[in-house]
Each structure stands twice: as C-alpha cells, then as structure tokens.
Scaffold this active site. Structure first.
Site, short mmCIF file in Angstrom:
data_model
loop_
_atom_site.label_atom_id
_atom_site.label_comp_id
_atom_site.label_asym_id
_atom_site.label_seq_id
_atom_site.Cartn_x
_atom_site.Cartn_y
_atom_site.Cartn_z
N ASP A 111 6.27 38.33 14.95
CA ASP A 111 5.13 37.42 14.89
C ASP A 111 3.84 38.23 14.97
O ASP A 111 3.75 39.19 15.74
CB ASP A 111 5.24 36.43 16.06
CG ASP A 111 4.16 35.38 16.02
OD1 ASP A 111 4.43 34.27 15.52
OD2 ASP A 111 3.03 35.66 16.48
N ILE A 112 2.86 37.84 14.16
CA ILE A 112 1.55 38.53 14.19
C ILE A 112 0.81 38.12 15.45
O ILE A 112 0.63 36.92 15.72
CB ILE A 112 0.73 38.17 12.94
CG1 ILE A 112 1.49 38.55 11.67
CG2 ILE A 112 -0.63 38.87 12.97
CD1 ILE A 112 0.82 38.10 10.39
N ASN A 118 -7.88 33.18 11.67
CA ASN A 118 -8.25 31.93 11.00
C ASN A 118 -9.53 31.35 11.58
O ASN A 118 -10.38 30.83 10.83
CB ASN A 118 -7.12 30.90 11.13
CG ASN A 118 -5.94 31.21 10.22
OD1 ASN A 118 -6.10 31.78 9.15
ND2 ASN A 118 -4.74 30.83 10.65
N GLU A 160 2.96 32.50 10.87
CA GLU A 160 2.83 33.97 10.93
C GLU A 160 4.10 34.62 11.46
O GLU A 160 4.09 35.78 11.88
CB GLU A 160 1.64 34.37 11.80
CG GLU A 160 1.77 34.04 13.28
CD GLU A 160 1.32 32.64 13.65
OE1 GLU A 160 0.98 32.41 14.83
OE2 GLU A 160 1.30 31.76 12.76
N ASP A 174 -4.76 34.03 5.07
CA ASP A 174 -3.81 34.14 3.95
C ASP A 174 -3.71 35.59 3.47
O ASP A 174 -2.61 36.07 3.16
CB ASP A 174 -4.25 33.25 2.79
CG ASP A 174 -4.07 31.77 3.08
OD1 ASP A 174 -3.37 31.45 4.06
OD2 ASP A 174 -4.63 30.94 2.33
#
Length: 298
Positions: free
Chosen positions: A137-138, A145, A181, A154
């Site tokens: 996971d980021i 965002n 993500e 994106d």
C-alpha cells in the site's frame, strides 16, 4: 497462473474459430454443389426439348417433375448456404467482441494492471505451496489527492504500478491492483529461501522509496510503500485467509512506522503472527493446549 486468462481466451477463440471455419467451408461446398446442380438442370432442359420433339408425353411429364425437384433443391441449398455463411460471420464477430470484453473486464483502466476480476479467474488454479502473497500500500496516499488533486494521485498510481511491475518476473510473478492504492503481488518461490524472498521485497521497497515521481504540475515527490508478506500461504485454510493474513501484516507495517516489510517469517526468536481465522480454526480443532497457573499472593 497469470497466463490462464490468455489460455482461456485462446481456447474460447480457437473453438469458436473452428466452428466458424467449419460453417464457412460447408457453405462454400454447398455453393459449389449448387453450381453443378445448375449445370444438371440445364442438361435436363435440353433432354426435355429433345423428348418434346419426338418422345412420349409420359416421359416428358416425368422429366418436368425432375426439373422442378432439382430447381427446388437448388434454391433450398442456396438459401441454406447463405444462412450458414452469414452465421459463420456472426460467430466470428461475436467471438472477437467477447475476447475484447474479457480483456477489458480483467484490466484496470488507469494502470493497465490486472484487476480483482482477473484474480477470480486464476484463484482456483494457484498452488499456494509455490507462491508467496504480498499486499502493499502507498503510504500517505490520501495526502497526494488532498494537496495535489486527484489527477496527481492518478499519476502516482500509474508510476508506482509501472515500478512494481518492472521489479517482477514476467513469466513467474504477477501483480493485481487490489483497490485504491493497494496492490496484490504473487511471487513464485522457485526454491527460494524465506530470507531471499524477504530480500526481494525489501529491494522493491527501497526502489519505490528512491523513485522521484513527477506530478502533472511538474512538482517532484518521493513516496514510500508498506508491505505485508505471507511466506506460507499454504498454511492458511484457503486463499481468502492467506490474503487476510497478508492484510494483517500490512496493517502491522503501517502501525510500525510505514515504509517497511512485515512478514510471517518465523524462527525461534520471533513471535508467530496468526490471523483471527487461523486462531479460530486451531481452537475448533482442539489443537491448542492452555495451562493455568494460579497466582497466590502472600
């Protein structure tokens, strides 16, 4: 396993193509037959003229009926051949559309990676003894965002996806965009020891952390990822439980500071990490023994 979709597409396509070709060949054969039938009708007409000039009325009537039957058969065969030809074209077109729809259904539009729908196709064909499961996971993706807009988010997802994909072996491993993500990795062991697999995931983590990502506004950011590595998914009850354990390890990595790899790697000096479902299975099968030592205060 990552070739199963392609094989399924190929099998479906081959079957439909063979059927389409079969119908096409049959229609061509019928058209050729019709051409010969037309020639036969022409010959019959000539014979009828000869008979009309000097033969009996009965034979003339018989040949007239024969010509009628041949003409009817000719038009029947012609209509059948045209229908088969059209049907073969429709099957070919439909198969082409179905193949394209299957590809679209199993691909993530943003990153081009396989998606969860793809996973549903391959799940039953994966031997968990031959793979390790990684959920990654980021870290702090929501901030991207919030600060730089969703277009920047994106772009981050696309570049991170490309970086993860570049670090995997094309014919052995595969990657799925699991949602948002989060990504699911399946790495084939190929007789690799647990320590070596952990080193591979650590290398991927370091590569991500050192990557400079250029956003649409030309600003450059550095991001990190956290990883939950299930080294022994075959010990879990099923695929779902194996992924759940990877998810719990990922959650542990997040709570331990992020930008790290948490694995189900056990030795004599570490504590075994068990999923809730695994603990439930152990309790239900009576494979656990509890010893009670009362503490008596003096």
């Amino acid at each position: 396993p990552h070739l199963i979709i392609k094989r399924k597409e190929s099998t479906l396509k081959n079957k439909n193509n063979l059927f389409s070709i079969f119908l096409f060949v049959i229609s061509i054969i019928m058209l050729v037959f019709i051409a010969f039938t037309q020639n036969e009708i022409h010959i019959t007409s000539e014979k009828m003229n000869e008979i009309y000039m000097g033969d009996t009325y009965e034979k003339l009537e018989q040949l007239n009926k024969t010509q009628t039957v041949l003409t009817l058969n000719r038009y029947t065969n012609l209509v059948t051949a045209v229908i088969l030809l059209i049907f073969s074209i429709i099957i070919y077109k439909k198969d082409k559309i179905n193949t394209e729809n299957l590809k679209k259904a199993t691909k993530d539009n943003l990153t081009g990676l396989n998606n969860r729908h793809y996973f549903s196709y391959i799940e039953k064909n994966i031997d968990l003894h031959k793979y390790v499961i990684v959920l990654c996971d980021i870290d702090f993706f929501k901030r991207i965002n919030d600060i730089y807009t969703h277009d920047a988010g994106d772009e981050v997802l696309k570049q991170i996806s490309k970086k993860l994909e570049d670090n995997l072996r094309e014919n052995n491993d595969f990657i799925i965009r699991w949602g948002g993500e989060e990504f699911l990795l399946l790495l084939k062991k190929d007789k690799l020891q647990d320590e070596k697999i952990i080193d591979i995931i650590e290398r991927i983590r370091e590569d991500i952390a050192s990557t400079r990502i250029t956003l649409p506004n030309k600003e450059i950011v550095n991001l990190t990822m956290s990883f939950g590595l299930n080294l022994r998914p075959y010990e879990n009850k099923n695929f779902e439980d194996a992924i759940n354990l990877s998810d719990e390890l990922l959650y542990k990595a997040k709570n331990s500071g992020r930008n790290r790899v948490e694995s189900s790697h056990y030795d004599d000096n570490t504590t075994t990490v068990l999923s809730i479902s695994k603990i439930r299975d152990i309790l239900e099968s009576n494979d656990v023994h509890l010893n009670y030592y009362p503490v008596v205060s003096k």
